[in-house]
Design a protein around this motif. Sequence first.
Motif, PDB file in Angstrom:
ATOM      1  N   UNK A   9      -1.902 -11.272 -14.628  1.00 46.87           N
ATOM      2  CA  UNK A   9      -3.271 -10.460 -14.306  1.00 46.87           C
ATOM      3  C   UNK A   9      -4.158 -11.591 -13.789  1.00 46.87           C
ATOM      4  N   UNK A  10      -4.019 -12.734 -13.862  1.00 45.48           N
ATOM      5  CA  UNK A  10      -5.121 -13.666 -13.251  1.00 45.48           C
ATOM      6  C   UNK A  10      -4.901 -13.593 -11.738  1.00 45.48           C
ATOM      7  N   UNK A  11      -3.670 -13.446 -11.281  1.00 51.21           N
ATOM      8  CA  UNK A  11      -3.317 -13.580  -9.836  1.00 51.21           C
ATOM      9  C   UNK A  11      -3.292 -12.174  -9.356  1.00 51.21           C
ATOM     10  N   UNK A  12      -3.029 -11.234  -9.693  1.00 51.95           N
ATOM     11  CA  UNK A  12      -2.850  -9.772  -9.379  1.00 51.95           C
ATOM     12  C   UNK A  12      -4.434  -9.296  -9.106  1.00 51.95           C
ATOM     13  N   UNK A  23       5.321   0.042  -4.093  1.00 55.08           N
ATOM     14  CA  UNK A  23       3.835   0.192  -4.568  1.00 55.08           C
ATOM     15  C   UNK A  23       3.353  -1.428  -4.022  1.00 55.08           C
ATOM     16  N   UNK A  24       2.286  -1.294  -3.366  1.00 57.88           N
ATOM     17  CA  UNK A  24       1.967  -2.437  -2.992  1.00 57.88           C
ATOM     18  C   UNK A  24       0.499  -3.006  -3.830  1.00 57.88           C
ATOM     19  N   UNK A  30      -1.522 -12.826  -1.554  1.00 57.96           N
ATOM     20  CA  UNK A  30      -0.866 -11.634  -0.577  1.00 57.96           C
ATOM     21  C   UNK A  30      -0.512 -10.372  -1.120  1.00 57.96           C
ATOM     22  N   UNK A  31      -0.120  -9.399  -0.716  1.00 60.27           N
ATOM     23  CA  UNK A  31       0.503  -8.155  -1.084  1.00 60.27           C
ATOM     24  C   UNK A  31       1.692  -8.484  -1.901  1.00 60.27           C
ATOM     25  N   UNK A  32       2.134  -7.901  -3.051  1.00 61.03           N
ATOM     26  CA  UNK A  32       3.256  -7.908  -3.675  1.00 61.03           C
ATOM     27  C   UNK A  32       3.845  -6.404  -3.727  1.00 61.03           C
TER      28      UNK A  32
END
Length: 130
Positions: A9-12, A23-24, A30-32
């Motif tokens: 959650x520190x990256x998302x 789902x993006x 970048x987008x995951x």
Amino acid sequence: MLIGADYNWSIVGDRIIIGNGPTAVESKVGYLISGPIRSSGKQHSGMFHILADHKVEEVDLEKFWKIESMGIDDQSEEIKGKENLLNYAATSIDKEDGHYVAKIPWKENSPCLPTNYEIVKRRTENVIQR
């Protein structure tokens, strides 16, 4: 990149794009993209990473993945392994009385194992002395 749940959650980021398929989720890298993917009637699940601005990084990223996958997906090693397997199957597997008999596979031209004669001799002498 493998990220533990404690750092996820520190990256998302906050931006999420939801559709009928995957789902993006926006992230610092970048987008995951993750979720179900339909392919030839079967449903699969996967995780992907999309870079939006990668003009300069594309070459570096390609070099990284080539180095990262060295020895794993080397085609010449794979072909050589298949040839060795076919050669083993042709020369070392026989059918006798309705049963298959296979010889133990050995590496060609491997060095001989060292003898432990001196160690065994010394241990035997010590046991005799006791």
